[in-house]
Each structure stands twice: as structure tokens, then as C-alpha cells.
Design a protein around this motif. Structure first.
Motif, mmCIF file in Angstrom:
data_model
loop_
_atom_site.group_PDB
_atom_site.id
_atom_site.type_symbol
_atom_site.label_atom_id
_atom_site.label_comp_id
_atom_site.label_asym_id
_atom_site.label_seq_id
_atom_site.Cartn_x
_atom_site.Cartn_y
_atom_site.Cartn_z
ATOM 1 N N SER A 25 -9.421 5.972 -5.614
ATOM 2 C CA SER A 25 -8.937 5.306 -4.408
ATOM 3 C C SER A 25 -9.772 4.069 -4.101
ATOM 4 O O SER A 25 -10.908 3.922 -4.583
ATOM 5 C CB SER A 25 -9.004 6.267 -3.217
ATOM 6 N N ALA B 228 -3.520 0.132 4.614
ATOM 7 C CA ALA B 228 -3.801 1.550 4.850
ATOM 8 C C ALA B 228 -4.693 1.731 6.069
ATOM 9 O O ALA B 228 -4.573 2.716 6.801
ATOM 10 C CB ALA B 228 -4.461 2.157 3.615
ATOM 11 N N ARG B 229 -5.568 0.783 6.285
ATOM 12 C CA ARG B 229 -6.490 0.889 7.418
ATOM 13 C C ARG B 229 -5.823 0.571 8.746
ATOM 14 O O ARG B 229 -6.049 1.265 9.739
ATOM 15 C CB ARG B 229 -7.672 -0.070 7.208
ATOM 16 N N GLN C 105 -5.980 9.955 10.481
ATOM 17 C CA GLN C 105 -5.146 10.736 9.564
ATOM 18 C C GLN C 105 -5.088 12.185 9.975
ATOM 19 O O GLN C 105 -4.064 12.852 9.837
ATOM 20 C CB GLN C 105 -5.666 10.591 8.134
ATOM 21 N N LYS D 228 -0.426 4.117 0.389
ATOM 22 C CA LYS D 228 -1.171 5.096 1.161
ATOM 23 C C LYS D 228 -1.290 4.686 2.609
ATOM 24 O O LYS D 228 -2.133 5.178 3.331
ATOM 25 C CB LYS D 228 -2.571 5.283 0.564
ATOM 26 N N ALA D 229 -0.460 3.739 3.026
ATOM 27 C CA ALA D 229 -0.560 3.275 4.401
ATOM 28 C C ALA D 229 -0.288 4.415 5.355
ATOM 29 O O ALA D 229 0.576 5.261 5.135
ATOM 30 C CB ALA D 229 0.434 2.143 4.642
ATOM 31 N N ASP D 230 -1.067 4.463 6.408
ATOM 32 C CA ASP D 230 -0.920 5.483 7.423
ATOM 33 C C ASP D 230 0.474 5.428 8.022
ATOM 34 O O ASP D 230 0.980 4.376 8.374
ATOM 35 C CB ASP D 230 -1.971 5.246 8.519
ATOM 36 N N SER E 11 0.844 -1.185 0.000
ATOM 37 C CA SER E 11 0.000 0.000 0.000
ATOM 38 C C SER E 11 0.878 1.232 0.000
ATOM 39 O O SER E 11 1.773 1.373 0.818
ATOM 40 C CB SER E 11 -0.937 0.022 1.216
ATOM 41 N N GLU F 203 -6.895 -2.426 0.779
ATOM 42 C CA GLU F 203 -7.003 -1.319 1.723
ATOM 43 C C GLU F 203 -6.560 -1.702 3.133
ATOM 44 O O GLU F 203 -6.355 -0.827 3.984
ATOM 45 C CB GLU F 203 -8.465 -0.828 1.759
#
Length: 402
Positions: A278, A330-331, A397, A196-198, A194, A327
Motif C-alpha cells: 500500500s 484515499a485520505r 475508516q 481505496k478511497a474512503d 484511487s 494517497e
């Protein structure tokens, strides 16, 4: 060589989808031949899923010992033999006994090929891999409906599909050396799980119990009901059309194939549009389209509208499963995603195993008119769960940006 090898993997996933929808599409005829109750299809489905769960849990050990190529070859062979046995079954007991090896073969292919592609190929191949599963799932009912429409037995349909599987067994046998060569060359380099991973994922308790991460249980619930919708429509869609809409069994089987066609087309498209939208947007859109299809199915309209409803439910379902999997990092953080994915897949199989027979049991004691309201309820649960998780992510986020 890499291109030829990838084509073989895609063909193997077609073989995985071929038998998945055949039992449900042919059940209105099979149960009449054997004098079986309508809800028995739910039990047979549970046996198939039980075999899938067993082989999936054992797959890590088996794959390590035999390798992905050999496991794929053996699994397709087992599936082909089970389907051949279906065509010669003299009673529903034999069908039940053969349902177990059918599931055992499917679970090993699913786990092995997903892991292999994730390790050796870029991410977009994963969406297209599941698209090819949909091609197989769509072709199964098409073949079955054609044989039934031509006045032949459902047994001929199972026999034909078993021959297709045996042809693939031959291809896989001669391609076994390719697995070793491609593995030594390293294949393609996989992308990050990912992008977009936090940067600051949810905290995990000291004892490492990831189920305590906020949102994990809701994600598992979403997987449970997603597979509940997919499996329930696939298993009981034909029976709904025959018993409620008074559609012929051959036509019903063909319409159910278009439901899988919607999933297939949707996943093909998803493979391209993931570069623009996304995962969160695609999940929301898929849930909205699926809900629209379920609502259309519930309306007292002519039978042809049920066909449109099935296609909409299929199109909407297409991006939900792969996007939810993608996802996960990212979650909940990339370092936790592998373990959480395992839990999610376990709940997905559980939903596919128990929710369809539950609806079949209820329909046998009432009417198949309960199918649309049940699908609406399942999808609403997914929407609520998904949106709660999205709010949790947005809040986390926001905290990171501070």
C-alpha cells in the motif's frame, strides 16, 4: 505508434531532470571563478523555483491555448537556451538572469506531462515517468564531474547538456503531429485515481474550504519538508562533501549523482511493488530509509560512508512523493483531491525554494556540518505528520465500518 509516443514523453522527462542537479554539483567551482559567496547558490535556486511556480500557475491557460505537445517543445527549447547561456556567462549576474527562464521551462513541462500521462495512460506509468526524471537528474552531475575531472571548465558541462536538450528539441518538433493523433485515438484509458478511497470522506465546511479538512495542513507540511530534503541534499551535498569531508569537487559531483541514482532506482522499483504494498507502507518505509541515511551522514565516519548515506537518502525519498500524491484521494476524498493536490504542490515548490537557501545562509555563518542534523529534523517532521494523518484515516475508516 503509442509506444513510440510514450518513449518521447519519457525522454522529455529526462530533459526535465538534467539541469536540476547541475548547479549544485558545479557550484564549488563556479563560485570560485566568480568570487561569489557560498550561500548565493541558495538565491539562484530560489530564482529557478520562482520561475517554476510562475509557469506552473499559468500552465492551465497556456496548455489549453497551445496544447501539451507545443508547450513541451517550447519549454525544452527555453531550457536549452538557458543552459547554453550558462556556458557563456561572464558573471554571476548572468547566471541569475538565466535561472529564471530555466525555471519557467521546467514548470510547464512538469505540469503538462504529468497531466497528460495521468489523463491518457495507466497509473504505473506515472511512477516510471518520475523515475526518468531521476535518470536526467543523475546524468547531469555525472557529465559535470567528468568534464571537471578531465580538467575542463564547468562551462563545458553546461554546454554539453544544452546540446542534448537541443537534440531533444528537434525530436519534439518532428513529433508534434503525434500529439494530435494520439489524443484523437484517446490513448490508454486512465485508471481510477484511487481504488481505496474512503467511501465516506472527511466532511468539508459549507463554504468549501478544504483546508479545514482534518489532516490537509499536515499533508501540506509533509510535502514542504519532503521537497526541502530533496532540494537541499541536491544543492548542498557537493559543498558538504568538499568543505566537511574534504572530497575533491569532481568526486563530490559524482557522488551527488548517485544520490539522484538512488531516487531513480527507487522509483523504478516502486512502479512494480505498488501492486503488492500500500501507499501507506511505502511512505513509511521510504521515511525510515531516508532517516537511516541522514543519521549515517551525521556520524563522524570516513568520507565513503557519506556516499552510502546519500544513496540511502535517495532510495528512501523515491516512493514518498508519488505515493503521497496517489494517497490524496484515499485520505481526503476523490472529490476534493484535485484542489488539495494543488495546495500540496504549492507547498512542495515552496519547500524547494526556501529551505535550501535557508540552510546555505546558516552554513555560511557556521559550517556545512549542520546539513545532516537539518535533514534529520526535516525527516522527523515528515514522520510525525504522516503518522498523525494515518491515525486520522484509521479512525475514520473505523467509523465507516460501524
Amino acid at each position: 505508434m503509442a509506444t513510440v509516443f510514450l518513449i518521447i514523453i519519457y525522454l522529455a522527462f529526462i530533459s526535465l531532470g538534467l539541469p536540476d542537479s547541475m548547479l549544485g554539483s558545479a557550484w564549488p567551482i563556479i563560485r570560485l571563478d566568480f568570487g561569489a559567496p557560498v550561500e548565493l547558490a541558495g538565491l539562484l535556486s530560489m530564482i529557478v523555483v520562482a520561475g517554476t511556480i510562475i509557469s506552473s500557475l499559468a500552465s492551465s491557460v497556456v496548455l489549453k491555448r497551445l496544447g501539451t505537445g507545443m508547450v513541451t517543445f517550447i519549454s525544452v527549447a527555453v531550457t536549452a537556451l538557458a543552459l547554453l547561456g550558462f556556458s557563456y556567462s561572464s558573471s554571476v549576474l548572468w547566471v541569475a538572469l538565466l535561472a529564471l527562464p530555466l525555471g519557467l521551462g521546467a514548470g510547464s513541462i512538469d505540469t503538462g506531462l504529468n497531466n497528460y500521462v495521468a489523463t491518457h495512460y495507466k497509473a504505473h506509468h506515472m511512477s516510471w515517468l518520475h523515475c526518468f526524471w531521476g535518470i536526467g537528474a543523475m546524468l547531469g552531475p555525472i557529465l559535470m564531474s567528468r568534464y571537471i575531472a578531465n580538467g575542463e571548465s564547468w562551462r563545458t558541462g553546461f554546454f554539453a547538456v544544452s546540446m542534448i536538450q537541443f537534440a531533444l528539441v528537434v525530436v519534439l518538433f518532428f513529433s508534434l503531429p503525434l500529439w494530435t493523433r494520439v489524443s484523437k485515438q484517446g490513448g490508454q484509458q486512465p485508471v481510477e485515481m484511487s481504488e481505496k478511497a474512503d467511501s465516506r470522506p472527511a466532511a468539508v465546511p459549507a463554504e468549501g474550504k478544504v483546508l479545514r479538512i482534518k489532516g490537509v495542513k499536515l499533508a501540506m507540511l509533509t510535502f514542504l519538508f519532503y521537497c526541502g530534503v530533496e532540494a537541499t541534499v541536491g544543492l548542498w551535498g557537493s559543498s558538504y562533501l568538499v568543505n566537511v569531508k574534504e572530497v575533491s569537487p569532481a568526486t563530490a559531483a559524482g557522488w551527488v549523482s548517485l544520490y539522484y541514482g538512488g531516487i531513480t532506482a527507487g522509483r523504478l522499483i516502486t512502479g512494480f511493488i505498488t501492486f503488492r504494498f500500500s501507499n501507506r507502507t511505502l511512505i513509511r518505509g521510504g521515511l525510515a530509509v531516508s532517516l537511516a541515511g541522514a543519521l549515517l551522514l551525521a556520524l563522524p565516519l570516513p568520507a565513503v560512508y557519506s556516499l552510502v548515506a546519500f544513496i540511502l537518502i535517495g532510495l528512501g525519498s523515491a516512493p514518498i512523493f508519488p505515493c503521497m500524491l496517489h494517497e490524496t484521494p484515499a485520505r481526503f476524498g476523490a472529490e476534493h483531491s484535485q484542489k488539495i493536490m494543488g495546495y500540496q504542490m504549492a507547498l512542495a515548490y515552496t519547500g524547494g525554494a526556501f529551505l535550501p537557501p535557508l540552510l546555505g545562509w546558516a552554513a555560511a555563518r557556521s559550517t556545512f556540518m549542520i546539513l545532516p542534523p537539518a535533514m534529520i529534523g526535516y525527516i522527523l517532521v515528515m514522520i510525525v505528520s504522516s503518522e498523525i494523518i494515518n491515525r486520522m484515516m484509521s479512525k475514520r475508516q473505523g467509523e465507516v465500518s460501524l
